[in-house]
Design a protein around this motif. Structure first.
Motif, PDB file in Angstrom:
ATOM      1  N   ASP A   1       0.923  -1.328  -0.220  1.00  0.00           N
ATOM      2  CA  ASP A   1       0.334  -0.061  -0.270  1.00  0.00           C
ATOM      3  C   ASP A   1       0.704   1.063   0.084  1.00  0.00           C
ATOM      4  O   ASP A   1       0.620   2.195  -0.949  1.00  0.00           O
ATOM      5  CB  ASP A   1      -1.181  -0.257   1.470  1.00  0.00           C
ATOM      6  CG  ASP A   1      -1.722  -1.229   1.314  1.00  0.00           C
ATOM      7  OD1 ASP A   1      -2.015  -1.794   0.216  1.00  0.00           O
ATOM      8  OD2 ASP A   1      -2.137  -1.506   2.297  1.00  0.00           O
TER       9      ASP A   1
ATOM     10  N   THR B   1      -9.957  -0.719  -6.065  1.00  0.00           N
ATOM     11  CA  THR B   1     -10.846  -2.005  -4.692  1.00  0.00           C
ATOM     12  C   THR B   1     -12.141  -2.562  -5.248  1.00  0.00           C
ATOM     13  O   THR B   1     -12.861  -1.811  -6.037  1.00  0.00           O
ATOM     14  CB  THR B   1     -11.263  -1.187  -3.068  1.00  0.00           C
ATOM     15  OG1 THR B   1     -12.555  -0.349  -3.980  1.00  0.00           O
ATOM     16  CG2 THR B   1     -10.238   0.290  -3.042  1.00  0.00           C
TER      17      THR B   1
ATOM     18  N   ALA C   1       1.099   3.831  -3.139  1.00  0.00           N
ATOM     19  CA  ALA C   1       0.768   5.282  -2.765  1.00  0.00           C
ATOM     20  C   ALA C   1       2.434   6.777  -3.505  1.00  0.00           C
ATOM     21  O   ALA C   1       1.273   7.374  -3.794  1.00  0.00           O
ATOM     22  CB  ALA C   1       0.232   5.264  -1.247  1.00  0.00           C
TER      23      ALA C   1
ATOM     24  N   GLU D   1      -6.765   7.759 -11.335  1.00  0.00           N
ATOM     25  CA  GLU D   1      -6.789   8.060  -9.875  1.00  0.00           C
ATOM     26  C   GLU D   1      -7.939   8.627  -8.869  1.00  0.00           C
ATOM     27  O   GLU D   1      -8.807   8.730  -9.833  1.00  0.00           O
ATOM     28  CB  GLU D   1      -6.406   9.910 -10.587  1.00  0.00           C
ATOM     29  CG  GLU D   1      -6.993  10.972 -11.106  1.00  0.00           C
ATOM     30  CD  GLU D   1      -6.632  11.789 -11.512  1.00  0.00           C
ATOM     31  OE1 GLU D   1      -5.271  12.088 -10.708  1.00  0.00           O
ATOM     32  OE2 GLU D   1      -7.216  13.123 -11.873  1.00  0.00           O
ATOM     33  N   ALA D   2      -7.561   8.945  -7.859  1.00  0.00           N
ATOM     34  CA  ALA D   2      -9.074   9.144  -7.116  1.00  0.00           C
ATOM     35  C   ALA D   2      -9.710  10.404  -8.205  1.00  0.00           C
ATOM     36  O   ALA D   2      -9.171  11.750  -8.286  1.00  0.00           O
ATOM     37  CB  ALA D   2      -8.373   9.042  -5.779  1.00  0.00           C
TER      38      ALA D   2
ATOM     39  N   GLN E   1     -11.587   8.468  -1.753  1.00  0.00           N
ATOM     40  CA  GLN E   1     -11.293   7.060  -1.433  1.00  0.00           C
ATOM     41  C   GLN E   1     -10.610   5.790  -1.801  1.00  0.00           C
ATOM     42  O   GLN E   1     -10.726   5.018  -1.325  1.00  0.00           O
ATOM     43  CB  GLN E   1     -12.873   6.049  -1.569  1.00  0.00           C
ATOM     44  CG  GLN E   1     -13.982   7.727  -0.123  1.00  0.00           C
ATOM     45  CD  GLN E   1     -15.021   7.211  -0.137  1.00  0.00           C
ATOM     46  OE1 GLN E   1     -15.609   6.722  -0.735  1.00  0.00           O
ATOM     47  NE2 GLN E   1     -15.614   7.849   1.138  1.00  0.00           N
ATOM     48  N   ALA E   2     -10.489   6.083  -3.187  1.00  0.00           N
ATOM     49  CA  ALA E   2      -9.421   4.991  -3.791  1.00  0.00           C
ATOM     50  C   ALA E   2      -8.467   4.595  -3.221  1.00  0.00           C
ATOM     51  O   ALA E   2      -7.087   5.198  -2.142  1.00  0.00           O
ATOM     52  CB  ALA E   2      -8.463   5.774  -5.189  1.00  0.00           C
ATOM     53  N   GLY E   3      -8.262   3.243  -2.751  1.00  0.00           N
ATOM     54  CA  GLY E   3      -6.739   3.084  -2.435  1.00  0.00           C
ATOM     55  C   GLY E   3      -6.704   1.665  -1.207  1.00  0.00           C
ATOM     56  O   GLY E   3      -8.103   1.214  -1.015  1.00  0.00           O
TER      57      GLY E   3
ATOM     58  N   LEU F   1     -13.996   7.556 -10.015  1.00  0.00           N
ATOM     59  CA  LEU F   1     -13.108   8.120 -10.304  1.00  0.00           C
ATOM     60  C   LEU F   1     -12.973   8.293 -11.620  1.00  0.00           C
ATOM     61  O   LEU F   1     -13.788   8.542 -11.907  1.00  0.00           O
ATOM     62  CB  LEU F   1     -12.085   6.270 -10.039  1.00  0.00           C
ATOM     63  CG  LEU F   1     -12.106   5.255  -8.693  1.00  0.00           C
ATOM     64  CD1 LEU F   1     -11.163   4.440  -9.107  1.00  0.00           C
ATOM     65  CD2 LEU F   1     -11.343   6.340  -7.649  1.00  0.00           C
TER      66      LEU F   1
ATOM     67  N   SER G   1      -3.481   4.607  -6.975  1.00  0.00           N
ATOM     68  CA  SER G   1      -4.591   4.330  -6.041  1.00  0.00           C
ATOM     69  C   SER G   1      -5.236   3.743  -6.571  1.00  0.00           C
ATOM     70  O   SER G   1      -6.140   3.182  -7.694  1.00  0.00           O
ATOM     71  CB  SER G   1      -5.415   5.453  -6.371  1.00  0.00           C
ATOM     72  OG  SER G   1      -5.085   6.935  -5.395  1.00  0.00           O
TER      73      SER G   1
END
Length: 449
Positions: free
Chosen positions: A382, A394, A386, A441-442, A447-449, A432, A391
């Motif tokens: 992670d 999910t 980052a 990208e977010a 909230q991406a990741g 996204l 990102s």
């Protein structure tokens, strides 16, 4: 001791490998399934024909694996671009490559690179809504089309070309693709095999579906169905029996026609600037080999779709045999802490379920190798992603894409779901965005990741 394993590829081979790890591991386990696309399931989503809903239902089983507490889906992460092999070996105790067989074999004949001569895989990706394939990739403006190959993929392609758009309306075909299918000018589809009907690779169920089409007559030449199948398998005998029955069945005068050919091989694709015709040579067997007879025939086709087999492509930094078109391995072991499963391991053989036992073998090898080793990972995946501005998509994002596809189907009064076409539409569904360069990208929620 605990294990952290990365699986590259989220098709059946990858997800069955994740399942086998959760079942066989006797220590705490975390499995990350990395996928370059925002969507899981591989060929189940982008290879199974849209009108084969019973086969596509296997996605429900695969979904259950992705929802296991030990398993995590990380979409939008590409090996060789976002991470490399060294990165993965820093972050995980082991890596399993499960990217399948992604391209068609070439025929190796003159004219194969003319516009209008394409891989059947591209056509399948198109009608299955693969994000790599834009809606305008195919314009079906030729009255005659040739499909080279007599396996199940060829049969799928032929069936989709022969059906009306209305017959496909209840499926998940993207709306933009359905519009182009509705405008199709195709009247005749030639399906061509180099050998005889007893050598065809399609299954009896798939073959029979062609004879049940409401929009197309099927034509088979009696002289091309001569075969001694007394010692053949039940499957082969059934195929030949069905083909012989079609050879004597009168045409109904339906809008389209399927012309099923055997003992013919493509020798040249003709045209000035694009495909205009296909030259075939009659064949026979000589000492088990296909040889030409010197008898030729030309079909006035405007598109040629080759479906003569799949093959895998090399992964950056991973050993690859150009002879077998697979990753060399011993029971799934590639080299220290690197493993392989699925078609990338054994070649494009078997059915979807074959990947389950194949994955189990690889996992047994992996767990035996790591049983007495201390964890060697040094980095956190992670934190690594980052630090590179990656990102991941999910599993929750994927559920949002599914929900958007179901909502689209309701708005169009079309079945259970209609696939969103293109990355931008998918990412909008899960809030996204695309970077200017086309990366993920977010978006607004962050909230991406």
């Amino acid at each position: 001791m605990s294990l952290r394993v990365a699986i590259v590829g989220s098709g059946p081979a990858g997800i069955y490998t994740a399942e086998a790890l959760t079942k066989q591991a006797t220590v705490p386990l975390r499995v990350d399934v990395l996928e370059r696309l925002p969507t899981p399931y591989g060929l189940v989503r982008y290879g199974v024909a849209p009108d084969h809903t019973s086969i596509k239902s296997i996605a429900g089983y695969l979904r259950g694996v992705l929802e296991l507490p030990e398993v995590r889906f990380l979409g939008g992460v590409e090996l060789g671009k976002d991470v490399d092999v060294a990165d993965l070996l820093d972050c995980y105790d082991a890596v399993v490559y499960c990217t399948g067989a992604m391209v068609d074999r070439r025929m190796g004949i003159p004219g194969e690179d003319l516009p209008g001569s394409v891989a059947a895989t591209d056509f399948v990706n198109w009608y299955c809504g693969h994000p790599d394939m834009p809606a305008d990739r195919f314009v079906l403006d030729s009255p005659e089309v040739a499909v080279i190959g007599v396996g199940n993929v060829a049969v799928d392609v032929v069936r989709v070309l022969a059906k009306t758009a209305e017959e496909l309306r209840a499926t998940d075909v993207p709306e933009e693709v359905l519009t182009r299918l509705a405008a199709s000018e195709v009247k005749t589809v030639h399906m061509i095999g180099r050998r005889g009907p007893e050598h065809a690779k399609f299954t009896l169920k798939e073959l029979r579906e062609l004879g049940e089409l409401a929009n197309a007559d099927v034509r088979v030449r009696p002289e091309e169905c001569v075969a001694d199948v007394t010692a053949a398998s039940r499957q082969v005998r059934g195929n030949v029996e069905v083909l012989r029955s079609w050879a004597t069945r009168p045409a109904k005068g339906l809008p389209r026609r399927l012309d099923v050919r055997f003992w013919m091989r493509p020798v040249e694709i003709l045209g000035e600037g694009r495909v205009e015709a296909l030259r075939l040579e009659r064949t026979r067997l000589e000492d088990g080999r296909v040889v030409g007879t010197g008898e030729f025939e030309t079909l006035p086709v405007g598109m040629v779709l080759r479906s003569v087999g799949y093959q895998s492509v090399p992964l950056p930094g991973v050993p690859f045999s150009e002879t077998t078109m697979t990753v060399p391995n011993e029971a799934g072991r590639v080299r220290d802490r690197e493993y392989v499963a699925g078609w990338l391991k054994r070649g494009p053989t078997g059915v979807i379920g074959t990947n389950k036992s194949d994955a189990a073998e690889t996992v047994r090898t992996l767990l035996a190798d790591l049983a007495d080793l201390d964890p060697v990972r040094r980095a956190d995946p992670d934190e690594l992603l980052a630090s590179r501005g990656v990102s991941p998509i999910t599993y929750e994002h994927w559920l949002a894409i599914e929900a958007a596809e179901a909502a689209l189907a309701r708005s169009l009064d079309r079945g259970e779901r209609v696939k969103l076409l293109g990355l931008a539409a998918m990412l909008t569904a899960c809030d996204l965005e695309l970077r200017p360069g086309g990366d993920l990208e977010a978006g607004r929620t962050g909230q991406a990741g």
